[in-house]
Scaffold this active site. Structure first.
Site, mmCIF file in Angstrom:
data_model
loop_
_atom_site.group_PDB
_atom_site.id
_atom_site.type_symbol
_atom_site.label_atom_id
_atom_site.label_comp_id
_atom_site.label_asym_id
_atom_site.label_seq_id
_atom_site.Cartn_x
_atom_site.Cartn_y
_atom_site.Cartn_z
ATOM 1 N N SER A 1 8.476 3.817 0.534
ATOM 2 C CA SER A 1 7.373 3.234 -0.211
ATOM 3 C C SER A 1 7.527 3.485 -1.709
ATOM 4 C CB SER A 1 6.057 3.827 0.286
ATOM 5 O OG SER A 1 4.974 3.149 -0.288
ATOM 6 N N SER B 1 0.864 -1.166 0.000
ATOM 7 C CA SER B 1 0.000 0.000 0.000
ATOM 8 C C SER B 1 0.908 1.224 0.000
ATOM 9 C CB SER B 1 -0.901 -0.046 1.240
ATOM 10 O OG SER B 1 -1.940 0.878 1.097
ATOM 11 N N GLU B 2 0.728 2.120 -0.962
ATOM 12 C CA GLU B 2 1.735 3.159 -1.182
ATOM 13 C C GLU B 2 1.836 4.165 -0.037
ATOM 14 O OE1 GLU B 2 -0.969 2.759 -3.089
ATOM 15 O OE2 GLU B 2 -1.705 4.665 -3.914
ATOM 16 N N ASN B 3 0.843 4.196 0.841
ATOM 17 C CA ASN B 3 0.968 5.095 2.001
ATOM 18 C C ASN B 3 1.972 4.580 3.016
ATOM 19 O OD1 ASN B 3 -1.098 3.088 2.275
ATOM 20 N ND2 ASN B 3 -1.724 4.041 4.200
#
Lengths: 217, 216, 217, 216
Positions: free
Chosen positions: B87, B45-47
């Site tokens: 990330s 998840s890019e967060n």
């Protein structure tokens, strides 16, 4: 140096027209108590740098709704219709930046780099006005570093010296922003004694933190 | 199974054991629930996390642990949290095997436009530009048309998210691969004809010699 | 996938002429057990990328003394007279890179960047052959990304999936190298069960680690 | 107190409460032991830590915790460990207030040469180039001459470590500041004349109107 300050002292650090980086991703990891203090204050004409526009009633969205944001630099404003409205009306300038580029610009600003080469945005409108540099046959955009006057961060545990750890996905942009601003203010969910945090687990070293404001747990 | 579930389930078949996968908001998020237990997939998840677990039960949400849409999630036992620079190092550095995302338009050159409708809708690109450029394989998962308008085009009319990056398109009508020659239809939905697919596709489809029926 | 392999399987991953990044700073944080296996093997003509040349009988210095290093890319070789000797003799090529530039090149390689702009080395011989780019009136050197075939790292605690934490100053170059190589092999002082490490404290996520070799505690 | 201790003690006076300081190998390392207790100084070590404590007792060394010379150290209670990319982000990003390092040569333009004697000694620059460029203030701490050879020159003859970066030179004979006009002698060692200092300094010294005696 005494770093722990109260909310009124916090507001005294801000001035109209300042550029402020605010940690958080879709309001997760945003220092809501500090935001609330700014909403209550007379501070205005801010340039806000944040991953996104928050929600209309949460995170940096509160600053936008209160009309305090002159310019927003973010990667996404889709969850905050108020931001879109002000952008269309022309009452708030919005600069949209790819998320990976935005965080890397902030890191570059904090790390003394003059910029970096990224493939992201090549051939898109993000490319406009930017230098294209070829390295070993591949093309990249030259992206420049980003700094600001103030960083507002949300720390999970912060020791009295300023050493900070973050909780889960609240970390996001916070650690990079800590390195790229003149004054760094951490809202601490919990303030712990010096020595309580394991040196291997500290994410933001105390030398980056200028002030600590006690928030809610 | 509705159309979106059908698409998500077909996309899930593309995920291979050991893959690192990023799912976009909306339809792509549904892909996770169709992954079979014999595959060890790591969702990114890019967060700032790796290792998405099952959806949290109501009342048990941890609001410190969210996906890129800000929604509470859970973490698998091998999960890891990190900052956004890390990330996007993972994403841009080619360490994500597959990214699945929705789109407004895709064209036969593999160009994708999914972040802005000038003058109308300006959500921003979020992490999409980095994901599409960085992931080893880009799968667009979307309904074949939107309100009667074609989305698989000769050339995108909306501003690009990225150029020449899409590898595969999965819709309720078929599975398509972007090749140097154009869009290759490799699978077709049951009870659907090639003509029916072509009719709602602006780009000229190349039909695979080995055209299969989607087995969802 | 089973990641834990033994020392003989480890050697089977290597080939003559490979480029290998080795973690460690003055041998602190270097996987000595892996190094020892290479010394005992027939592997040769290696390009080694490491902060320094180690000591004559420790760290990458052992590879140098065993004549297995064709080229060394490092920031410092001063503590290993054997490295200096081979450099003068011309039996080992040495490329000296400023430490901050070296680690940032590795990070760039792992993070999909085409390079970065640094003020370090401006006006020195480090500048030779490099592009100078001016950003807002300041000059910078364009430095390119660095990748390698194999990374050899020293993990303090490594879970069975590959999630890794490092101990104190043994961390140094290890986390960056984990991101920049085709095959990443961690020598684990201790292998722990999946779930034993706090997700907030893991430094190298398991997706970067291909193989784990049990070392000494 | 020998000459090196004298120099280190004078340098210690330059460290201000709250400063973040990086000390090079050798003489500069000795500066730490002369910092008075009324100052809270954070020492940074470029191999990846902040918060140097007192030297470890023999037999109590932790070989996982070392300085940039690979020597065991201790950490203060507020100490932090990090990777080398973070460490040089701190250094290059201007987050180190003072770096103290030795040198082979310094010149009146603030150029410094301390990492190579071509054909003779090639230790490498290590972190010195980044430190000298990145730190807010660069103090060179060294003996005024080496084996009778002058080290404070009109122009360095050895390859530069960095250009125009040195702010201050502290030797056993005096304290000098690099100014746009040249090298300003601001303090002089006890029982030493300006002529004696100039005699072993190739660069022409500007003498401060306010010349003081070093109080070490």
């Amino acid at each position: 140096m005494k770093k722990i300050i109260d909310k009124s002292e916090f507001i005294s650090k801000l001035k109209n027209g300042m550029s402020i980086m605010v940690g958080g991703f879709m309001v997760v990891g945003t220092p809501e108590n500090l935001i609330e203090e700014i909403v209550k204050s007379d501070i205005k004409d801010l340039t806000i740098i944040c991953n996104d526009a928050g929600l209309p009633n949460k995170g940096v969205g509160k600053l936008i709704s209160a009309g305090k944001v002159k310019k927003l630099i973010a990667s996404h404003i889709g969850l905050n219709p108020e931001a879109g409205k002000r952008m269309s009306e022309g009452t708030m300038e919005v600069e949209l930046v790819p998320q990976g580029t935005l965080v890397e610009q902030i890191r570059s600003g904090g790390a003394g780099l003059g910029g970096f080469l990224t493939p992201t945005g090549l051939g898109t409108i993000v490319q406009e006005g930017k230098e294209i540099i070829e390295v070993e046959g591949e093309k990249f955009l030259l992206e420049k570093p980003l700094k600001a006057d103030i960083a507002l961060l949300l720390g999970h545990k912060v020791d009295e010296k300023g050493n900070t750890i973050y909780s889960k996905t609240t970390r996001n942009f916070n650690p990079m922003m800590a390195t790229a601003c003149e004054i760094v203010i951490v809202e601490a969910r919990e303030v712990v004694s010096i020595g309580d945090l394991n040196p291997d687990n500290i994410v933001t070293p105390h030398i980056f933190v200028d002030y600590i404001v006690k928030g809610d747990k | 199974m509705n159309i979106k579930e059908f698409i998500a389930k077909r996309v899930a078949q593309e995920l291979k054991d050991g893959n690192v996968v990023n799912l976009g908001i909306g339809l792509p998020t549904m892909v996770a629930s169709f992954v079979t237990d014999d595959k060890d997939i790591t969702f990114q998840s890019e967060n700032g996390m790796l290792g998405l677990g099952p959806a949290p039960k109501e009342g048990e949400e941890d609001f410190d642990l969210t996906n890129a849409g800000g929604m509470p999630i859970t973490m698998s036992t091998d999960g890891v949290c990190f900052d956004s620079a890390t990330s996007f190092g993972i994403i841009r550095g080619g360490h994500v095997d597959i990214t699945v995302l929705g789109s407004l338009q895709v064209d036969e050159k593999g160009n994708i436009s999914n972040w802005i409708i000038p003058g109308k809708m300006v959500p921003g690109m979020g992490g999409a530009m980095d994901l599409v450029v960085g992931a080893k394989k880009v799968i667009v998962a979307m309904t074949h048309t939107a309100k009667g308008k074609m989305k698989i085009l000769k050339k995108c009319t909306l501003p690009f998210t990225a150029v020449n990056q899409v590898n595969m398109i999965v819709t309720e009508l078929g599975v398509m691969e972007i090749t140097p020659e154009g869009i290759l239809l490799t699978e077709i939905a049951p009870d659907t004809t090639v003509e029916q697919v072509q009719e709602v596709t602006e780009a000229k489809l190349i039909i695979s010699d080995n055209l299969k029926t989607m087995n969802v």
